[in-house]
Write an enzyme that holds these catalytic residues in place. Structure first.
Site, mmCIF file in Angstrom:
data_model
loop_
_atom_site.group_PDB
_atom_site.id
_atom_site.type_symbol
_atom_site.label_atom_id
_atom_site.label_comp_id
_atom_site.label_asym_id
_atom_site.label_seq_id
_atom_site.Cartn_x
_atom_site.Cartn_y
_atom_site.Cartn_z
ATOM 1 N N VAL A 88 0.852 -1.191 0.000
ATOM 2 C CA VAL A 88 0.000 0.000 0.000
ATOM 3 C C VAL A 88 0.886 1.238 0.000
ATOM 4 O O VAL A 88 1.497 1.578 1.016
ATOM 5 C CB VAL A 88 -0.940 0.031 1.225
ATOM 6 C CG1 VAL A 88 -1.938 1.181 1.103
ATOM 7 C CG2 VAL A 88 -1.662 -1.289 1.388
ATOM 8 N N GLU A 89 0.967 1.893 -1.130
ATOM 9 C CA GLU A 89 1.775 3.100 -1.245
ATOM 10 C C GLU A 89 1.189 3.986 -2.341
ATOM 11 O O GLU A 89 0.370 3.541 -3.145
ATOM 12 C CB GLU A 89 3.229 2.756 -1.559
ATOM 13 C CG GLU A 89 3.438 1.947 -2.835
ATOM 14 C CD GLU A 89 4.901 1.616 -3.074
ATOM 15 O OE1 GLU A 89 5.680 2.561 -3.274
ATOM 16 O OE2 GLU A 89 5.249 0.410 -3.080
#
Length: 258
Positions: free
Chosen positions: A141-142
């Site tokens: 998750v970025e």
């Protein structure tokens, strides 16, 4: 009348001020070197951890896993999927060949802020399949594209990520690992997903300074150079595990649960 000492009033104070100024300037200079990655203190701090590994994607191109695995690494995370439709072009080859080494191997999914959780989970499960003997699933998750400048709604992200994690947990019988950056962690994950194993990216300083006890894996450098790959990217990400080789087995699936 006393003789003048030849020392101006406030002399000790000026020495202290000068030392503080010099220390501040040194701190600024070191910070610039660290931020520009010309100075990499993480290499020193990461040495205390005995279990090291890499994460790879199509950027590393074709990989000779026998060569890569022989360079003091114990695990490898391989990019499998992204969003609801993208499969990394090297995933199947990497998955097959890495599994033939002694490495602990895991597959990661790059989370999309723009795709439904259900179809993202379906793509990962269909692509990766059975994880028996492998590391539990990983969700990356970025930010990507313009998301850092235009952060997605926190409530929406939390709902979609919760659904994705729940589907994968039900399918594989284990809580997935969450990979993330500091900015994304503090905006979306902190206080919401604390019971999931955390893989934190910090290429500037060790997370034990401000996240002690929170992380399981640490990506400490994105500028390592190893042998065994021939892609357009000359660097490879390197990581450490906060535990022993036996502890790492706790993050591996021993039997598939349907």
């Amino acid at each position: 009348m006393k003789k003048a000492s030849g020392r101006a009033p406030g002399f000790p104070g000026r020495i202290i001020a000068g030392l503080l100024t010099a220390a501040f300037l040194l701190f600024i200079a070191l910070s610039v070197l660290v931020l520009s990655k010309k100075l990499r203190p993480n290499i020193f701090f990461a040495r205390k951890y005995e279990v090291r590994g890499v994460d790879v994607s199509h950027y590393q191109g074709a990989i000779d896993w026998d060569i890569l695995a022989g360079q003091d690494i114990s695990f490898a995370f391989i990019k499998a999927t992204e969003g609801s439709s993208y499969i990394d072009e090297y995933f199947y080859d990497n998955w097959k060949m890495a599994s033939q080494t002694d490495l602990a191997v895991g597959a990661y999914h790059f989370f999309s802020f723009d795709s439904p959780a259900g179809t993202q989970a379906e793509l990962y499960i269909h692509t990766v399949g059975d994880l028996s003997g492998k590391i539990i699933p990983v969700i990356d998750v970025e930010y990507y594209g313009d998301k850092a400048d235009n952060p997605p709604d926190k409530e929406t992200v939390t709902e979609e990520l919760t659904e994705l994690l729940s589907i994968l947990e039900r399918h594989y019988g284990a809580k997935p690992i969450l990979y993330t950056t500091y900015i994304v962690y503090h905006r979306y994950l902190k206080g919401k997903f604390e019971d999931y194993p955390l893989w934190i990216r910090n290429v500037y300083y060790p997370p034990s300074l401000d996240m002690r006890g929170k992380w399981t894996f640490w990506q400490y450098s994105d500028t390592a150079v190893l042998e065994g790959y021939s892609g357009s990217e000359k660097y490879i990400d390197v990581n450490v595990f906060c535990g022993s080789a036996d502890d790492l087995k706790e993050y591996m699936i021993t039997a598939q649960e349907e």
